[in-house]
Design an enzyme around this catalytic site. Structure first.
Site, PDB file in Angstrom:
ATOM      1  CG  ASN A 180      -1.823  -1.208   1.265  1.00 12.97           C
ATOM      2  OD1 ASN A 180      -2.048  -1.822   0.222  1.00 12.97           O
ATOM      3  ND2 ASN A 180      -2.313  -1.567   2.431  1.00 12.97           N
TER       4      ASN A 180
ATOM      5  CG  HIS B 207       3.985  -1.589  -4.627  1.00 12.74           C
ATOM      6  ND1 HIS B 207       2.831  -2.323  -4.562  1.00 12.74           N
ATOM      7  CD2 HIS B 207       4.931  -2.426  -5.116  1.00 12.74           C
ATOM      8  CE1 HIS B 207       3.061  -3.555  -5.006  1.00 12.74           C
ATOM      9  NE2 HIS B 207       4.331  -3.641  -5.334  1.00 12.74           N
TER      10      HIS B 207
ATOM     11  CB  CYS C 296      11.062  20.199  -9.142  1.00  9.82           C
ATOM     12  SG  CYS C 296      12.504  20.049  -8.087  1.00  9.82           S
TER      13      CYS C 296
ATOM     14  CB  ALA D 152      -7.417  -6.840   7.792  1.00 15.69           C
TER      15      ALA D 152
HETATM   16  C1  BV8 Z   1       8.499  -5.475 -11.330  1.00 15.82           C
HETATM   17  C2  BV8 Z   1       1.809   1.483  -6.702  1.00 15.82           C
HETATM   18  C3  BV8 Z   1      10.526  -5.975 -12.506  1.00 15.82           C
HETATM   19  C4  BV8 Z   1       1.171   2.486  -7.548  1.00 15.82           C
HETATM   20  C5  BV8 Z   1       1.345  -0.751  -7.535  1.00 15.82           C
HETATM   21  C6  BV8 Z   1       5.759 -11.664 -13.302  1.00 15.82           C
HETATM   22  C7  BV8 Z   1       4.598 -12.267 -13.750  1.00 15.82           C
HETATM   23  C8  BV8 Z   1       3.532 -11.497 -14.237  1.00 15.82           C
HETATM   24  C9  BV8 Z   1       3.624 -10.097 -14.278  1.00 15.82           C
HETATM   25  C10 BV8 Z   1       4.776  -9.514 -13.845  1.00 15.82           C
HETATM   26  C11 BV8 Z   1       5.835 -10.285 -13.350  1.00 15.82           C
HETATM   27  N1  BV8 Z   1       6.824  -9.429 -12.977  1.00 15.82           N
HETATM   28  C12 BV8 Z   1       6.434  -8.152 -13.239  1.00 15.82           C
HETATM   29  C13 BV8 Z   1       5.184  -8.175 -13.784  1.00 15.82           C
HETATM   30  C14 BV8 Z   1       4.428  -7.012 -14.205  1.00 15.82           C
HETATM   31  C15 BV8 Z   1       3.717  -6.345 -13.021  1.00 15.82           C
HETATM   32  C16 BV8 Z   1       2.580  -7.193 -12.534  1.00 15.82           C
HETATM   33  O1  BV8 Z   1       2.687  -7.844 -11.507  1.00 15.82           O
HETATM   34  N2  BV8 Z   1       1.453  -7.118 -13.227  1.00 15.82           N
HETATM   35  C17 BV8 Z   1       0.267  -7.826 -12.769  1.00 15.82           C
HETATM   36  C18 BV8 Z   1      -0.960  -6.926 -12.963  1.00 15.82           C
HETATM   37  C19 BV8 Z   1       0.162  -9.142 -13.511  1.00 15.82           C
HETATM   38  N3  BV8 Z   1       4.616  -6.058 -11.928  1.00 15.82           N
HETATM   39  C20 BV8 Z   1       5.429  -4.995 -11.990  1.00 15.82           C
HETATM   40  O2  BV8 Z   1       5.511  -4.281 -12.974  1.00 15.82           O
HETATM   41  C21 BV8 Z   1       6.269  -4.701 -10.753  1.00 15.82           C
HETATM   42  N4  BV8 Z   1       7.640  -4.469 -11.169  1.00 15.82           N
HETATM   43  O3  BV8 Z   1       8.224  -6.625 -11.136  1.00 15.82           O
HETATM   44  O4  BV8 Z   1       9.762  -5.049 -11.793  1.00 15.82           O
HETATM   45  C22 BV8 Z   1       9.912  -6.130 -13.867  1.00 15.82           C
HETATM   46  C23 BV8 Z   1       9.609  -4.994 -14.611  1.00 15.82           C
HETATM   47  C24 BV8 Z   1       9.038  -5.161 -15.894  1.00 15.82           C
HETATM   48  C25 BV8 Z   1       8.776  -6.434 -16.399  1.00 15.82           C
HETATM   49  C26 BV8 Z   1       9.062  -7.579 -15.610  1.00 15.82           C
HETATM   50  C27 BV8 Z   1       9.632  -7.413 -14.349  1.00 15.82           C
HETATM   51  C28 BV8 Z   1       5.788  -3.446 -10.058  1.00 15.82           C
HETATM   52  C29 BV8 Z   1       4.400  -3.648  -9.531  1.00 15.82           C
HETATM   53  C30 BV8 Z   1       4.015  -2.438  -8.667  1.00 15.82           C
HETATM   54  C31 BV8 Z   1       2.775  -1.788  -9.217  1.00 15.82           C
HETATM   55  N5  BV8 Z   1       2.364  -0.701  -8.333  1.00 15.82           N
HETATM   56  N6  BV8 Z   1       1.027   0.271  -6.736  1.00 15.82           N
HETATM   57  C32 BV8 Z   1      -0.115   2.977  -6.930  1.00 15.82           C
HETATM   58  O5  BV8 Z   1      -0.582   2.431  -5.907  1.00 15.82           O
HETATM   59  O6  BV8 Z   1      -0.652   3.926  -7.497  1.00 15.82           O
HETATM   60  S1  BV8 Z   1       0.445  -2.167  -7.460  1.00 15.82           S
HETATM   61  C33 BV8 Z   1      -1.051  -1.933  -6.696  1.00 15.82           C
HETATM   62  O7  BV8 Z   1      -1.606  -3.244  -6.589  1.00 15.82           O
HETATM   63  C34 BV8 Z   1      -1.041  -1.437  -5.260  1.00 15.82           C
HETATM   64  O8  BV8 Z   1       0.240  -1.274  -4.712  1.00 15.82           O
HETATM   65  C35 BV8 Z   1      -1.746  -2.566  -4.522  1.00 15.82           C
HETATM   66  O9  BV8 Z   1      -1.395  -2.643  -3.219  1.00 15.82           O
HETATM   67  C36 BV8 Z   1      -1.238  -3.693  -5.328  1.00 15.82           C
HETATM   68  C37 BV8 Z   1      -1.749  -5.049  -5.149  1.00 15.82           C
HETATM   69  O10 BV8 Z   1      -3.136  -5.019  -5.081  1.00 15.82           O
HETATM   70  P1  BV8 Z   1      -3.774  -5.516  -3.698  1.00 15.82           P
HETATM   71  O11 BV8 Z   1      -3.105  -4.777  -2.605  1.00 15.82           O
HETATM   72  O12 BV8 Z   1      -3.738  -6.986  -3.660  1.00 15.82           O
HETATM   73  O13 BV8 Z   1      -5.238  -4.943  -3.804  1.00 15.82           O
HETATM   74  P2  BV8 Z   1      -6.481  -5.606  -4.546  1.00 15.82           P
HETATM   75  O14 BV8 Z   1      -7.546  -4.569  -4.649  1.00 15.82           O
HETATM   76  O15 BV8 Z   1      -5.996  -6.314  -5.775  1.00 15.82           O
HETATM   77  O16 BV8 Z   1      -6.975  -6.755  -3.540  1.00 15.82           O
HETATM   78  C38 BV8 Z   1      -7.498  -6.415  -2.281  1.00 15.82           C
HETATM   79  C39 BV8 Z   1      -7.670  -7.732  -1.536  1.00 15.82           C
HETATM   80  O17 BV8 Z   1      -8.108  -7.439  -0.211  1.00 15.82           O
HETATM   81  C40 BV8 Z   1      -8.710  -8.643  -2.143  1.00 15.82           C
HETATM   82  O18 BV8 Z   1      -8.214  -9.977  -2.161  1.00 15.82           O
HETATM   83  C41 BV8 Z   1      -9.913  -8.526  -1.179  1.00 15.82           C
HETATM   84  O19 BV8 Z   1     -10.623  -9.759  -1.085  1.00 15.82           O
HETATM   85  C42 BV8 Z   1      -9.228  -8.248   0.110  1.00 15.82           C
HETATM   86  N7  BV8 Z   1     -10.007  -7.463   1.082  1.00 15.82           N
HETATM   87  C43 BV8 Z   1     -10.874  -6.459   0.819  1.00 15.82           C
HETATM   88  N8  BV8 Z   1     -11.344  -5.966   1.995  1.00 15.82           N
HETATM   89  C44 BV8 Z   1     -10.726  -6.659   2.989  1.00 15.82           C
HETATM   90  C45 BV8 Z   1      -9.876  -7.625   2.417  1.00 15.82           C
HETATM   91  N9  BV8 Z   1      -9.140  -8.480   3.150  1.00 15.82           N
HETATM   92  C46 BV8 Z   1      -9.251  -8.393   4.490  1.00 15.82           C
HETATM   93  N10 BV8 Z   1     -10.038  -7.487   5.129  1.00 15.82           N
HETATM   94  C47 BV8 Z   1     -10.791  -6.624   4.406  1.00 15.82           C
HETATM   95  N11 BV8 Z   1     -11.584  -5.744   5.038  1.00 15.82           N
HETATM   96 ZN    ZN Z   2      13.939  19.090  -9.623  1.00 20.72          ZN
END
Ligand code: BV8
Ligand code: ZN
Length: 243
Positions: free
Chosen positions: A103, A120, A148, A232
């Site tokens: 987060n 992140h 900036c 949570a």
């Molecule tokens: C990287 C910041 C090297 C910005 C975010 C390997 C395989 C496949 C894809 C990739 C891979 N490696 C890299 C990738 C690409 C990509 C990726 O993962 N894509 C996905 C979509 C497939 N990853 C990257 O690019 C990462 N970089 O690996 O660098 C690289 C580079 C290029 C190519 C290869 C490798 C960087 C990823 C960072 C992205 N930035 N955020 C911003 O926030 O504005 S990610 C964003 O999603 C947030 O940070 C967020 O936290 C994160 C994850 O989402 P969740 O937190 O899980 O939130 P979500 O809504 O999905 O789920 C909520 C959950 O809570 C649910 O399960 C729900 O049931 C539950 N819930 C709800 N309420 C409750 C609850 N649980 C308990 N109590 C409750 N009350």
């Molecule tokens: Zn600057």
């Protein structure tokens, strides 16, 4: 999870010394912050994957900044919930408790967590696209697009976008924390975004007891030793102390 399973987990926690937790947007949902993939997470029908990218920012920095400003305005009115607060308390009870969050809302730090990696980045920090200076900037609303104060160039949010690499040192520390953990919590994450989505499997492989807390099953569920269905904000206090 039954009463006796909860009791068994609580006694395991009493005897554990090294605990690591990974959190996602679900822990902040209980503070009223929309999750990424939940129905309330959309903004002007954009999906986060379309806006949280370097290309989107290069193409249209003002729209990306409008999205971040919208999120900052919401987050500015929210407070840490018992989930954040109890995880912060764990640092005092377990000298080797470490927290990794996906987060960017800053609520864990606000709740008092210090042994914390915001893998992140942080929505309250900006980074200059020219001179690289990183500053905390809590203006709400923001002038869009912000520039900036040092060199006048365009600022970007100091967060990790899709397609960008994480800070290598922070990633190495996350690996050490998850490998070293006797108990690894995965709380409120859909297990979709890499590399965080691989942490539970790595911790399990290194011998951790993996506990998932989520409202619904995720790809992490089958990698967990136990998966608790619940909010949570209710489940963490129940596991760690008073219910
Ligand atoms: C990287 C910041 C090297 C910005 C975010 C390997 C395989 C496949 C894809 C990739 C891979 N490696 C890299 C990738 C690409 C990509 C990726 O993962 N894509 C996905 C979509 C497939 N990853 C990257 O690019 C990462 N970089 O690996 O660098 C690289 C580079 C290029 C190519 C290869 C490798 C960087 C990823 C960072 C992205 N930035 N955020 C911003 O926030 O504005 S990610 C964003 O999603 C947030 O940070 C967020 O936290 C994160 C994850 O989402 P969740 O937190 O899980 O939130 P979500 O809504 O999905 O789920 C909520 C959950 O809570 C649910 O399960 C729900 O049931 C539950 N819930 C709800 N309420 C409750 C609850 N649980 C308990 N109590 C409750 N009350
Ligand atoms: Zn600057």
């Amino acid at each position: 999870m039954s009463r006796e399973e909860i009791d068994r987990l609580r006694s395991r926690l009493q005897s554990a010394r090294r605990i690591t937790a990974l959190t996602g947007a679900g822990i902040s949902a209980d503070s009223g912050i929309p999750t990424f993939r939940g129905s309330d997470g959309l903004w002007k029908n954009f999906r986060p994957e379309e806006l949280a990218t370097p290309d989107a920012f290069r193409r249209d920095p003002a729209t990306v900044w409008e999205w971040y400003d919208w999120r900052r305005r919401i987050i500015a009115t929210k407070a840490p919930n018992p989930g954040h607060i109890w995880l912060a308390r764990m640092e005092k009870r377990w000298p080797s408790f470490h927290l990794i969050t996906q987060n960017v809302d800053g609520l864990h730090a606000l709740a008092g967590s210090r042994r914390l990696i915001e893998m992140h980045g942080n929505i309250w920090k900006t980074r200059c696209t020219r001179c690289g200076v990183v500053e905390e900037d809590r203006r709400v609303p923001l002038p869009i697009p912000p520039s900036c104060s040092t060199c006048g160039a365009l600022l970007r949010p100091h967060v990790v976008w899709f397609g960008e690499s994480l800070d290598p040192e922070e990633l190495a520390t996350c690996m050490a924390w998850l490998r070293d953990a006797e108990v690894f919590f995965v709380i409120g994450t859909s297990g979709v975004v890499q590399p965080a989505a691989s942490f539970a499997g790595m911790a399990r492989q290194a011998g951790s007891f993996v506990v998932e807390i989520n409202l619904e099953p995720t790809p992490i569920t089958e990698q967990a030793d136990c998966s608790i269905r619940g909010r949570a904000a209710d489940t963490i206090p129940r596991l760690l102390g008073e219910s």
